[in-house]
Design an enzyme around this catalytic site. Structure first.
Site, PDB file in Angstrom:
ATOM      1  N   SER A 143      60.031  91.480  40.309  1.00 26.31           N
ATOM      2  CA  SER A 143      60.794  92.423  41.132  1.00 26.31           C
ATOM      3  C   SER A 143      62.273  92.136  40.963  1.00 26.31           C
ATOM      4  O   SER A 143      62.674  90.981  40.772  1.00 26.31           O
ATOM      5  CB  SER A 143      60.411  92.268  42.608  1.00 26.31           C
ATOM      6  N   TYR A 156      59.786  86.716  49.897  1.00 31.81           N
ATOM      7  CA  TYR A 156      59.283  87.470  48.751  1.00 31.81           C
ATOM      8  C   TYR A 156      60.246  87.367  47.574  1.00 31.81           C
ATOM      9  O   TYR A 156      59.828  87.131  46.434  1.00 31.81           O
ATOM     10  CB  TYR A 156      59.100  88.923  49.174  1.00 31.81           C
TER      11      TYR A 156
END
Length: 256
Positions: A143, A156
């Protein structure tokens, strides 16, 4: 793409969203696809759809946070389809929350799914690639949160940054075995996970609109924006590419 036909790919989180789009594309390229997911019903539907389109696929329920589940799933799929050529570590999870509002149980869940899960899958699959001596590919769906950070996704973001570093380090260790590892970093993407993340109603729409304004191409991503790059990295066309991190974000993040 060159060199994909009749080879085996395992895709985690393949029953929906980006994972499903990747599984469909790899099957369309002639690969036999192992659909790994916690949701058995959705996995079966994904396999049915791939087969209806003329592809080859098998499903296996897999909890990537449990090493026993991982090894059993890999063994089961390989017994049915053959040795794995490409592993796509796609499965992930998060929920938006300011870091100072989070607690250790939340950290552990995020780390187990987004960092330790891909490590366990990679360990279970790459060992076979090395032993067989025929090479292989591992593609991490990381990501841009792991490259530039993301408010409300602190743990995250840390996991995705760690995944990127892990892939580079392991790429060095197994390069002489012709096992290549690379990361694809999506930007904000319109998936069920995104809907759960931003919410619905007026507030959710405001968050989505803010995301769109930040993307030079004028939209957030859709699952179909990523499978082409994954197929390329799994193919012979990418035989001299390893340890790289590629952003697909409509220009939201631009790295030199």
């Amino acid at each position: 793409m060159r060199g994909l036909k009749d080879k085996v790919a395992l895709v985690t989180g393949a029953a929906s969203g980006i994972g499903l789009a990747i599984a469909r594309r790899l099957a369309a390229e002639g690969m036999a696809v192992g659909v790994l997911d916690l949701n058995a019903e959705a996995s079966a539907a994904a396999v049915e759809g791939i087969r209806a389109a003329g592809g080859t696929a098998e499903a296996e329920t897999c909890d990537i946070t449990d090493f026993g589940s991982v090894t059993r799933a890999v063994e089961s799929i390989e017994a049915r389809l053959g040795p794995t050529w490409a592993l796509v570590n796609n499965a992930g999870w998060d929920t938006p929350m300011a870091f100072l509002e989070t607690r250790p149980d939340f950290w552990r869940k995020v780390v187990d799914i987004n960092y330790l899960g891909p490590l366990q899958m990679t360990h279970a699959v790459v060992g076979g690639m090395v032993r067989r001596g025929g090479g292989g590919r591992v593609i991490f769906i990381a990501s841009d949160a792991g490259r530039v950070g993301s408010s409300g996704e602190v743990v995250y973001s840390g996991c995705k940054g760690a995944t990127i570093a892990f892939s580079k380090a392991l790429a060095r260790e197994v390069a002489r075995n012709n096992v290549l590892l690379n990361c694809v970093c999506p930007g904000p993407t319109d998936t069920p996970a995104m809907t759960a993340f931003v919410g619905t109603g007026e507030q959710g729409e405001k968050i989505r609109n803010a995301m769109v304004r930040g993307v030079p191409l004028g939209r957030i991503g859709v699952p179909e924006d990523y499978p082409g790059m994954v197929a390329f990295l799994a193919s012979d066309d990418a035989a001299f590419i390893t340890g790289q991190t590629l952003s697909i974000s409509g220009g939201l993040t631009m790295h030199g």
